[in-house]
Design a protein around this motif. Sequence first.
Motif, mmCIF file in Angstrom:
data_model
loop_
_atom_site.group_PDB
_atom_site.id
_atom_site.type_symbol
_atom_site.label_atom_id
_atom_site.label_comp_id
_atom_site.label_asym_id
_atom_site.label_seq_id
_atom_site.Cartn_x
_atom_site.Cartn_y
_atom_site.Cartn_z
ATOM 1 N N SER A 1 5.321 3.146 3.127
ATOM 2 C CA SER A 1 4.585 2.117 3.878
ATOM 3 C C SER A 1 5.001 2.279 5.333
ATOM 4 N N GLN A 2 5.616 1.253 5.952
ATOM 5 C CA GLN A 2 6.256 1.516 7.258
ATOM 6 C C GLN A 2 7.470 2.397 7.039
ATOM 7 N N GLU A 3 8.039 2.231 5.822
ATOM 8 C CA GLU A 3 9.246 2.977 5.484
ATOM 9 C C GLU A 3 8.941 3.882 4.302
ATOM 10 N N ILE A 4 9.927 4.707 3.982
ATOM 11 C CA ILE A 4 9.799 5.582 2.819
ATOM 12 C C ILE A 4 10.710 5.019 1.731
ATOM 13 N N MET B 1 0.843 -1.186 0.000
ATOM 14 C CA MET B 1 0.000 0.000 0.000
ATOM 15 C C MET B 1 0.879 1.237 0.000
ATOM 16 N N ASN B 2 0.393 2.285 -0.576
ATOM 17 C CA ASN B 2 1.132 3.528 -0.612
ATOM 18 C C ASN B 2 0.358 4.599 0.146
ATOM 19 N N ARG B 3 0.914 4.966 1.277
ATOM 20 C CA ARG B 3 0.242 5.963 2.102
ATOM 21 C C ARG B 3 0.116 7.319 1.423
ATOM 22 N N LEU B 4 1.035 7.587 0.498
ATOM 23 C CA LEU B 4 1.025 8.909 -0.127
ATOM 24 C C LEU B 4 -0.235 9.135 -0.959
ATOM 25 N N GLU B 5 -0.989 8.062 -1.207
ATOM 26 C CA GLU B 5 -2.185 8.223 -2.026
ATOM 27 C C GLU B 5 -3.415 8.546 -1.196
ATOM 28 N N ARG B 6 -3.243 8.679 0.090
ATOM 29 C CA ARG B 6 -4.398 8.946 0.957
ATOM 30 C C ARG B 6 -3.955 9.845 2.100
ATOM 31 N N PRO B 7 -4.910 10.372 2.871
ATOM 32 C CA PRO B 7 -4.506 11.259 3.970
ATOM 33 C C PRO B 7 -3.586 10.549 4.963
ATOM 34 N N LEU B 8 -2.659 11.307 5.521
ATOM 35 C CA LEU B 8 -1.752 10.733 6.513
ATOM 36 C C LEU B 8 -1.325 11.816 7.498
ATOM 37 N N ARG C 1 10.853 8.221 10.113
ATOM 38 C CA ARG C 1 10.774 6.927 9.432
ATOM 39 C C ARG C 1 12.048 6.680 8.628
ATOM 40 N N GLN C 2 12.299 5.394 8.388
ATOM 41 C CA GLN C 2 13.490 4.993 7.635
ATOM 42 C C GLN C 2 13.301 5.262 6.145
ATOM 43 N N VAL C 3 14.315 5.836 5.515
ATOM 44 C CA VAL C 3 14.293 6.044 4.067
ATOM 45 C C VAL C 3 15.131 4.937 3.420
ATOM 46 N N ILE C 4 14.564 4.280 2.413
ATOM 47 C CA ILE C 4 15.205 3.119 1.786
ATOM 48 C C ILE C 4 15.281 3.361 0.277
ATOM 49 N N ASP C 5 16.413 2.998 -0.330
ATOM 50 C CA ASP C 5 16.561 3.279 -1.763
ATOM 51 C C ASP C 5 16.010 2.143 -2.622
ATOM 52 N N SER C 6 16.156 2.279 -3.927
ATOM 53 C CA SER C 6 15.537 1.319 -4.836
ATOM 54 C C SER C 6 16.192 -0.054 -4.761
ATOM 55 N N GLU C 7 17.411 -0.111 -4.194
ATOM 56 C CA GLU C 7 18.103 -1.394 -4.040
ATOM 57 C C GLU C 7 17.910 -1.970 -2.634
ATOM 58 N N CYS D 1 18.723 6.946 5.286
ATOM 59 C CA CYS D 1 18.732 7.882 6.405
ATOM 60 C C CYS D 1 17.363 7.823 7.063
ATOM 61 N N LYS D 2 17.177 8.677 8.077
ATOM 62 C CA LYS D 2 15.833 8.880 8.624
ATOM 63 C C LYS D 2 15.300 10.191 8.085
ATOM 64 N N CYS D 3 13.999 10.287 8.000
ATOM 65 C CA CYS D 3 13.386 11.554 7.638
ATOM 66 C C CYS D 3 13.358 12.414 8.895
ATOM 67 N N ASP D 4 14.194 13.478 8.938
ATOM 68 C CA ASP D 4 14.321 14.249 10.171
ATOM 69 C C ASP D 4 13.260 15.342 10.290
ATOM 70 N N ASP D 5 12.791 15.826 9.154
ATOM 71 C CA ASP D 5 11.768 16.882 9.208
ATOM 72 C C ASP D 5 11.106 16.944 7.831
ATOM 73 N N LEU D 6 10.063 17.797 7.709
ATOM 74 C CA LEU D 6 9.384 17.964 6.426
ATOM 75 C C LEU D 6 9.439 19.435 6.026
ATOM 76 N N GLU D 7 9.659 19.663 4.729
ATOM 77 C CA GLU D 7 9.707 21.031 4.231
ATOM 78 C C GLU D 7 8.281 21.502 3.950
ATOM 79 N N LEU D 8 7.930 22.664 4.480
ATOM 80 C CA LEU D 8 6.600 23.240 4.280
ATOM 81 C C LEU D 8 6.738 24.470 3.407
#
Lengths: 409, 241, 151
Positions: free
Chosen positions: B92-95, B1-8, B17-23, B28-35
Amino acid sequence: MKKVFAVALGILTAIGGFVDIGDLVTNAQVGARFGLSLAWVVLVGVLGICVFAEMSGRVAAVSGRATFDLVRERLGPRMGLINLLGSMAVTLLTFVAEIGGVALSLELVSSVNEVLLVPFIAFLVWAVLWRARFTVMENVLGLLGLALIVYVVALWKLGPDWSHLAHQWVTVDKPGDETWLTWSYYAVALFGAALTPYEVFFFSSGGVEEKWGPKDIGTMRANVFIGFPLGGLLSLAIAGCAAVVLGPLDITVASLGQVGLPVAIALGKIGLAVALVGFVAATFGAACETGLSVGYSIAQYFGWQWGKYVRPNVAARFHLVLVLSTLLAVGVLITSVDPILVTEASVVFSAVALPLTYFPILVVANDHDYMGPHVNGRLANGLGTFYLLVIVIAAVAAVPLMVLTGMGS
Amino acid sequence: MNRLERPLDGLLHLMDRQVIDSEDLLVCKCDDLELEQHEDGTLTVTALLVGAPVWVPRVSSWLGERWRRLGGAQSDRQRPYRIDLADIAQVSQEIHLRRERDGVLRRQDPERASVRRLVDDLLGADVVGPGDEHLGNVLDVRLAPTRDARDPALDLTGLLVGRGRPGSYLGYDRSDDQGPWLVRRIVRRLHRHSGMISATDIDEIDWDRGMVRARTGLGELTNVDATVDPSERDELRHERS
Amino acid sequence: MVKRLAGTLLLLAALLLPSACRPSSPDEKGWRSTAEQAVSDMVSEVATSRLTVQEQLRDRFVGRYAIVVLTYSEEAAGKASDSVSTVQPPPSARPSYDDLTTLLSDATDAIASARIAVAADDEPKSRKAVVDLTRLLARLRPLASSLRAAS
């Protein structure tokens, strides 16, 4: 057939890997001074580690997230960092104690001064963490750790008065010359020795290393609920041997050599040699586990790549942490601080640090968002809440008891 | 499931949350969000922020100040690394990122700094009602995917407001049956005054004083998963297992 | 245990520094607890040494295990002995002070002789060491219980 073999291997390594320097020393000390009057505490501690490890293993299998990922996600960066610092202080202390324990064990074999052995052992530990495959490390050391079963044989061979031991156990028959205050101090120490935080960091991160999925929950539970209690039985056998041989002679255990005496008396050279193999394997295995746990936890908090399932240059920061913590342990031990003293401190502070990681795991194990249908059931939550209270009480009582009793003297 | 497609919820589902690459390597962790604050006052999350410039102040503002002073000569001392939402494949649990991790982190562009804010600056801010009464503090931000946008972004649709610290809800706001009983009772008791403010009811945000002025009182706290159909949720759970 | 006590002292160093005069001169109660601790530690070490030498005579150990155990006992016994001899006894304890320090240092010496005998693989001397250690235990044990009863 292969599946059965895998489960059996998991159980055997869980037994062999259960005992570490903290269990060896604390159980022998308690056995010599209090007989089996503290055996209930070992049972409570072993069930506690089962509950805690099962929850964190299940979370790791379902969500793929290990302990410190969850600590930071649930508690945020500030509480998470405080938590990390506290837990890492205790784990490093345990790491120092384990390497010191390997040194003491090898000293008993070679009579080379333990301080001189430390750099050599630390190098070996680092080499294993750097090169050896995860499963090889876990299985070889876990199986060699099974040598400590020699304590069960020794206790049987010593032919103690079983009814007396059972009476001491069941009625919590504390020796008259010890106070309840010292008894409580050792209860907390035994609890901390059975429920050391690194065991859970290692168990959950190891689950991720071995790529557990929801289908592996059954195997994981078999390891935990069969392996750990049998490992706890080894702890009790060590306490029993000390109670039978050392207790009546008023010997208080202050060196690792004394822990081996009952085996030598019961089984002679061969038994003692097997016990020494067990000492070395148990402490060396635990040294690897604690060392890895330091790297796992720090990397998980910061989100760095960790684990032995990737090549070291892909997880460069993780391996840097391993190198630095090994050097730190050497630095502490070459001051010729007594490893037994470090061990005694580490088990008590383990009890102090335990709620820091237990609580977030309990919360996440209940979270549908992470766990889907694998959330805690009634039994897991009943036991989970009970142990939350026990762990908090032990953590709060630990330091006051340590001060009041002068570390149990 | 992709959380980005619905409210969160920003803090609950994205931050830390943990950031994971395509491999499948950990980044890294997501430390903050840009507004980004638009001219009409609406707010949009445009990127994940990473690194000491945003992580240290979240640990403690005092430490953040010391950390800045240690490298006062560096022009990018306070510019965090940034991962654009366009680089995110799914949450999901991760990014999960669309690309490999090498070189994925780039410093925030100094341009447009005037319209940029951090979600963390909003978290903990005092919320004041129409009659100047204190309603609580911002505990989390409710986000929803922007419709019809060329660049993927998350609109801020509401604020979760209550007493206590951001994150202290431990996820117990979401479902009534989350155990263990004792912990749920205590957390819910501590947060019995919590509620929500819709983004349209935000009158103004005073970023310097850390204050949000609302046009209305607190509305009822809604569960972010409640916007998902229950049968769909069970399906999702099933799918995840 | 003397070692544990040392650990506590380290941990509480900040608290204890103001009272760290040399030589430390404990009051009656402090003296008794120091003496009791030292004597019960010494009982433990002498008993360990005797057991080790006895078992060595029965050839129960591998390698140099017995020597390592005895070395640790000797060290711990030395510390126990020092913990009493380095403090200023209160006036009431002075008559018993000399007896106590002599007994503790005799015990330390006996453990050292046992270690030497075992390291030299000298059977007659080892047997003599067992006898000596047994005799010392017979003096130390009653002393330990009387000190414990008094404190």
